[in-house]
Design a protein around this motif. Structure first.
Motif, PDB file in Angstrom:
ATOM      1  N   MET A 129       9.858  36.133  72.964  1.00 49.16           N
ATOM      2  CA  MET A 129      10.663  35.177  72.214  1.00 49.16           C
ATOM      3  C   MET A 129      10.418  33.764  72.747  1.00 49.16           C
ATOM      4  O   MET A 129      11.242  33.176  73.438  1.00 49.16           O
TER       5      MET A 129
ATOM      6  N   GLU B 126      14.367  33.856  65.605  1.00 49.12           N
ATOM      7  CA  GLU B 126      14.999  35.075  65.103  1.00 49.12           C
ATOM      8  C   GLU B 126      16.520  34.994  65.175  1.00 49.12           C
ATOM      9  O   GLU B 126      17.225  35.586  64.361  1.00 49.12           O
TER      10      GLU B 126
ATOM     11  N   THR C 166      10.725  43.006  65.153  1.00 44.99           N
ATOM     12  CA  THR C 166      11.467  43.390  66.349  1.00 44.99           C
ATOM     13  C   THR C 166      12.121  44.757  66.171  1.00 44.99           C
ATOM     14  O   THR C 166      12.008  45.641  67.028  1.00 44.99           O
TER      15      THR C 166
ATOM     16  N   TYR D 257      12.030  41.060  77.291  1.00 42.88           N
ATOM     17  CA  TYR D 257      11.790  39.679  76.940  1.00 42.88           C
ATOM     18  C   TYR D 257      11.075  38.940  78.061  1.00 42.88           C
ATOM     19  O   TYR D 257      11.039  39.363  79.204  1.00 42.88           O
TER      20      TYR D 257
ATOM     21  N   LYS E  33      20.900  38.818  65.157  1.00 39.66           N
ATOM     22  CA  LYS E  33      19.919  37.818  64.749  1.00 39.66           C
ATOM     23  C   LYS E  33      20.242  37.358  63.330  1.00 39.66           C
ATOM     24  O   LYS E  33      20.751  38.129  62.519  1.00 39.66           O
TER      25      LYS E  33
ATOM     26  N   THR F 143       9.831  35.082  68.152  1.00 41.46           N
ATOM     27  CA  THR F 143      10.224  33.675  68.145  1.00 41.46           C
ATOM     28  C   THR F 143      11.715  33.558  68.434  1.00 41.46           C
ATOM     29  O   THR F 143      12.507  34.421  68.039  1.00 41.46           O
ATOM     30  N   MET F 144      12.092  32.478  69.122  1.00 36.02           N
ATOM     31  CA  MET F 144      13.516  32.220  69.327  1.00 36.02           C
ATOM     32  C   MET F 144      14.216  31.974  68.003  1.00 36.02           C
ATOM     33  O   MET F 144      15.440  32.092  67.905  1.00 36.02           O
TER      34      MET F 144
END
Length: 309
Positions: A224, A163, A206, A5, A192, A160-161
């Motif tokens: 993310m 998720e 992912t 990440y 998630k 993306t956050m």
């Protein structure tokens, strides 16, 4: 190999060797300024896009608040900064993607070529199916093209956050967490739970990249990021270099939309229940973080130790 990440990259040394980089989605809000940054750094850039965002924004009756140049004019402007080539193509066409990787032989591929709007994905069944088809098929095509044509390519993929949804725990800065269920422990991907069809495609991306890394050793960096705001980077110095600035309810990112509403004297538009707390990233910081990731690919060994290549 790596599956890491963005937070793990900030203390890396800077790589100065010029690279050849394919940017999928180079006509987009992030893809265009990132291409400019990479060119200014001395890298060769192949920008790829099928201009779907331009058509989709027009479909909902909107437009970019800042005028953006045609792809032909953008190519001419980019060439003033360095070695740039624009290729019209669709990532859902596997033969196109494979031939692209085979012929260009890039050192890195940046994958931004996805339908990026959660509201757009939730409009109706046609838009939900389109989002799933475009995003999942495009990523799988890229995975297989890299495997078959150039397995040492470093793929930088925008996640993306979103998720994670809004869990009642601190989201860890790691791809994995240790869990215990009925006295038995294991290491699993961080849980998630997305909030739109668009966000679910990112979750599936992912897991698909994680699986490809596990069975074939392909190198991915899954980023993310939270919402990005702003219109300027160091390279955007005139109208010819403008990136998109969407402000409507379907395509406008939240801070950009608030700025337009504030300038026009309109009430700010709540998102959801209006009670969420989110971190935001400026366009300049987003592009610079991406540049660092691309220039410094990490390798990940089975112990979970990351090192720059």
């Amino acid at each position: 190999m790596n599956y890491l990440y963005i937070a793990e990259f900030y203390n890396l040394s800077i790589t100065t060797l010029p690279m050849k980089i394919v940017v999928l989605g180079a006509d987009g809000y992030l893809g265009w300024p990132l291409s400019l940054r990479l060119l200014r750094r001395g890298h060769r850039v192949v920008g790829v896009d099928n201009l779907a965002t331009r058509r989709a924004v027009e479909e909902v009756g909107s437009d970019s608040a800042l005028p953006i140049s045609s792809p032909q004019e953008r190519e001419r402007a980019a060439k003033e900064l360095g070695d740039f080539k624009f290729v019209f193509g669709d990532v859902t066409d596997y033969q196109f993607v494979k031939e692209l990787i085979s012929s260009e032989k890039p050192d890195a591929v940046v994958h931004f070529a996805e339908q990026r709007s959660a509201p757009y994905s939730m409009k109706d069944v046609e838009h939900a199916v389109y989002t799933m088809h475009n995003n999942l098929e495009g990523t799988l095509n890229l995975i297989y093209a890299v495997k078959e044509a150039k397995p040492d390519v470093h793929v930088v993929k925008m996640g993306t956050m979103g998720e994670y949804g809004t869990p009642n725990f601190d989201i860890p800065e790691s791809a994995f967490v240790e869990v215990e269920i009925k006295g038995r422990r294991d290491r699993i991907p961080t849980p998630k739970f997305a909030g739109s069809w668009y966000h679910w495609t990112k979750v599936y991306d992912t897991y698909n990249m994680l699986f490809a890394n596990k069975i074939w050793g392909l190198t991915f960096t899954d980023i993310m990021q939270g919402p990005v705001y702003g219109t300027r980077t160091e390279e955007i110095v005139s109208e010819r270099f403008f990136t998109r600035f969407d402000f409507d309810e379907v395509w406008g990112t939240v801070v950009n939309r608030y700025c337009v509403e504030a300038v026009l004297g309109l009430p700010l538009t709540p998102y959801g229940k209006g009670g969420q707390t989110r971190g935001f990233l400026s366009l300049e910081d987003s592009v610079e973080a991406l540049r660092i990731l691309i220039e410094n690919p990490l390798r990940w060994d089975p112990t979970g130790t990351s090192t720059s290549s």
